[in-house]
Design a protein around this motif. Structure first.
Motif, short mmCIF file in Angstrom:
data_model
loop_
_atom_site.label_atom_id
_atom_site.label_comp_id
_atom_site.label_asym_id
_atom_site.label_seq_id
_atom_site.Cartn_x
_atom_site.Cartn_y
_atom_site.Cartn_z
N ILE A 23 0.83 -1.20 0.00
CA ILE A 23 0.00 0.00 0.00
C ILE A 23 0.86 1.25 0.00
N LYS A 24 0.37 2.30 -0.63
CA LYS A 24 1.04 3.60 -0.58
C LYS A 24 1.09 4.07 0.88
N ARG A 25 2.29 4.36 1.37
CA ARG A 25 2.44 4.66 2.80
C ARG A 25 1.69 5.91 3.22
N ASP A 26 1.71 6.96 2.39
CA ASP A 26 1.04 8.20 2.77
C ASP A 26 -0.47 8.00 2.94
N GLU A 27 -1.09 7.26 2.00
CA GLU A 27 -2.52 6.99 2.10
C GLU A 27 -2.82 6.10 3.30
N PHE A 28 -1.95 5.13 3.54
CA PHE A 28 -2.11 4.24 4.68
C PHE A 28 -2.06 5.02 5.98
N LEU A 29 -1.09 5.93 6.07
CA LEU A 29 -0.93 6.71 7.30
C LEU A 29 -2.12 7.62 7.55
N ILE A 75 5.27 2.71 13.69
CA ILE A 75 6.12 2.05 12.69
C ILE A 75 5.86 2.64 11.31
N ILE A 76 4.60 2.72 10.92
CA ILE A 76 4.26 3.23 9.59
C ILE A 76 4.67 4.69 9.45
N ARG A 77 4.51 5.45 10.53
CA ARG A 77 4.86 6.86 10.50
C ARG A 77 6.36 7.07 10.24
N LYS A 78 7.20 6.19 10.79
CA LYS A 78 8.65 6.39 10.71
C LYS A 78 9.28 5.69 9.51
N MET A 79 8.53 4.85 8.83
CA MET A 79 9.07 4.26 7.60
C MET A 79 9.21 5.35 6.54
N SER A 83 9.88 4.59 2.95
CA SER A 83 9.62 4.19 1.56
C SER A 83 8.25 4.65 1.09
N GLU A 84 8.07 4.69 -0.21
CA GLU A 84 6.79 5.10 -0.77
C GLU A 84 5.71 4.07 -0.52
N GLU A 85 6.08 2.79 -0.47
CA GLU A 85 5.13 1.71 -0.24
C GLU A 85 5.52 0.89 0.98
N VAL A 86 4.51 0.29 1.60
CA VAL A 86 4.68 -0.59 2.76
C VAL A 86 3.95 -1.89 2.46
N THR A 87 4.56 -3.01 2.86
CA THR A 87 3.91 -4.31 2.69
C THR A 87 3.57 -4.90 4.05
N VAL A 88 2.34 -5.34 4.20
CA VAL A 88 1.86 -5.97 5.44
C VAL A 88 1.39 -7.37 5.08
N GLU A 89 1.82 -8.36 5.87
CA GLU A 89 1.41 -9.73 5.61
C GLU A 89 1.17 -10.46 6.92
N VAL A 90 0.03 -11.13 7.02
CA VAL A 90 -0.29 -11.95 8.18
C VAL A 90 0.30 -13.34 7.94
N ILE A 91 1.25 -13.72 8.78
CA ILE A 91 1.90 -15.02 8.63
C ILE A 91 1.01 -16.13 9.16
N ASP A 92 0.48 -15.92 10.35
CA ASP A 92 -0.52 -16.81 10.92
C ASP A 92 -1.41 -15.96 11.82
N SER A 93 -2.21 -16.57 12.65
CA SER A 93 -3.17 -15.82 13.46
C SER A 93 -2.51 -15.00 14.56
N LEU A 148 -4.03 -5.24 15.25
CA LEU A 148 -2.67 -4.82 15.57
C LEU A 148 -2.70 -3.69 16.59
N ASN A 149 -1.73 -3.71 17.50
CA ASN A 149 -1.63 -2.66 18.52
C ASN A 149 -1.56 -1.29 17.85
N SER A 150 -2.50 -0.42 18.17
CA SER A 150 -2.64 0.84 17.47
C SER A 150 -1.41 1.73 17.61
N ARG A 151 -0.95 1.93 18.82
CA ARG A 151 0.16 2.87 19.06
C ARG A 151 1.43 2.41 18.36
#
Length: 373
Positions: free
Chosen positions: A5-11, A85-89, A91-101, A77-80
């Motif tokens: 996802i585009k990081r700016d839109e995600f944030l 994390i997303i705020r301090k990254m 790159s233009e894009e960020v990848t999020v993936e659920v490995i398991d539950s 996911l823990n909000s704070r």
């Protein structure tokens, strides 16, 4: 679940939804944000039960791809920590993936994080369905209504309904009222006929919503006997209502007026501010001394001294009158009117008085004088 996802839109989406999340809550799962990814896009939900915010980041915005390489799913996911994390990254894009539950990876070109997550089934069911009674207004109208009333609501919880803005709709008029029993702010707005409701919405929540709708053009308000929904753009906000009968404020503003004062708003505010320096003994109480010969603002302290401020440009009608009041209440009321001149209407020295914009009948402020002897 997986997405890039585009990081700016995600944030932007995270910042909106996280405003409803509290770090300390008796329901630990509510310290999390809920992420739901489906064919519409990524829904982000935050809640503390009193306030719930759900916002959507669509897959595409104006032919620009926002979310790609995705697999539908949900997680908590823990909000704070997640927002930080997303705020301090960088790159233009960020990848999020659920490995398991229980585990999620967050990565960009330079960083890799692994965060514990919570199964989405543990998040409470939240009622965000709109009700039949709804009203649409511009966000400019909504923001002005809140700015002109919310400050007069109580911040004390002894009488919870006084911490609310009362919204009453009927006969083509929406009336917003706030009072802490020492002052009152009331705003009237024209609305379509046939809309009827009477609800108490926490003033703090209304101020928060007014801030969130900035940058959008309109919002829809939907009410029931349990909640109020505010829908704008891709975001839905639900807030609890405050139970109890709101005080009858219809007759607070005096109908008979014996004294009137019209004065420049900024001149008055500056005079009060200067005199208020010496209102130490009386907790921001100053005296307004009025006659056709002159207008003065005075304050005194037995320990420090006294101050007198004279106002040159005014129009006063009535016998001489002195009224003592909380300077913060009057200054806040005058600022809320947003007018160049303000009109004061008095009955007597200890009766509630009205402050109005001479050219706008839709808003009135009422302040109760302070007894100083």
């Amino acid at each position: 679940m997986r997405f890039t996802i585009k990081r700016d839109e995600f944030l932007k989406g995270l910042n909106i939804a996280s405003r409803a999340v509290q770090n300390k809550t008796p329901v630990p799962v509510l310290t999390n944000l809920k992420l739901d990814l489906n064919e519409e896009g990524l829904f982000i939900t935050g809640s503390n039960y009193d306030l719930t915010i759900k916002t959507l980041i669509p897959h595409n915005v104006e032919n620009n791809e926002i979310i790609r390489n995705y697999k539908e799913g949900s997680t908590l996911l823990n909000s704070r920590i997640f927002c930080e994390i997303i705020r301090k990254m960088e790159s233009e894009e960020v990848t999020v993936e659920v490995i398991d539950s229980t585990l999620v990876t967050i990565s960009d070109a330079n960083s890799d994080y692994k965060l514990n997550c919570v199964r989405p089934e543990e998040y409470p069911d939240l009622d965000l369905d709109p009700e039949e009674i709804s009203l649409t207004m511009t966000t400019a109208e909504f923001g002005l209504m809140v700015d002109q009333t919310a400050f007069a609501a109580s911040t004390k919880e002894q009488r919870p309904y006084l911490t609310a803005i009362n919204l009453e709709a009927g006969e083509g008029i929406l009336t917003a009222t706030a009072t802490d029993s020492a002052r009152m702010a009331k705003k009237n707005m024209s609305i379509p006929e046939g809309i009827n409701f009477n609800v108490n919405i926490p003033a703090r929540m209304m101020s928060e919503i007014a801030h969130l709708v900035e940058g959008t053009s309109s919002l829809e308000i939907s009410v029931s006997n349990k909640k109020a929904l505010f829908t704008f753009g891709k975001t839905i906000i639900a807030t609890r209502l405050i139970a109890g009968d709101y005080p009858n404020t219809r007759n607070i503003a005096p109908r008979i007026v014996n004294h009137t004062l019209e004065v420049n708003a900024q001149s008055l505010i500056k005079a009060i501010d200067r005199a208020n320096i010496l209102s130490i003994d009386r907790e921001n109480v100053v005296d307004l001394i009025m006659s056709e010969e002159g207008i003065e603002i005075s304050a005194k302290s037995s320990q420090v001294g006294s101050a007198v401020e004279r106002i040159d440009n005014y129009r006063y009608e009535g016998n001489p009158l002195t009224v003592s009041f909380n300077s913060e209440f009057v200054v806040a009321a005058v600022k809320a009117l947003g007018s160049e001149d303000v009109l004061f209407s008095f009955v007597g020295e200890m009766k509630p008085f009205v402050i109005k914009n001479p050219s706008d009948e839709s808003i009135i402020q009422v302040v109760t004088p302070v007894r100083t002897y």
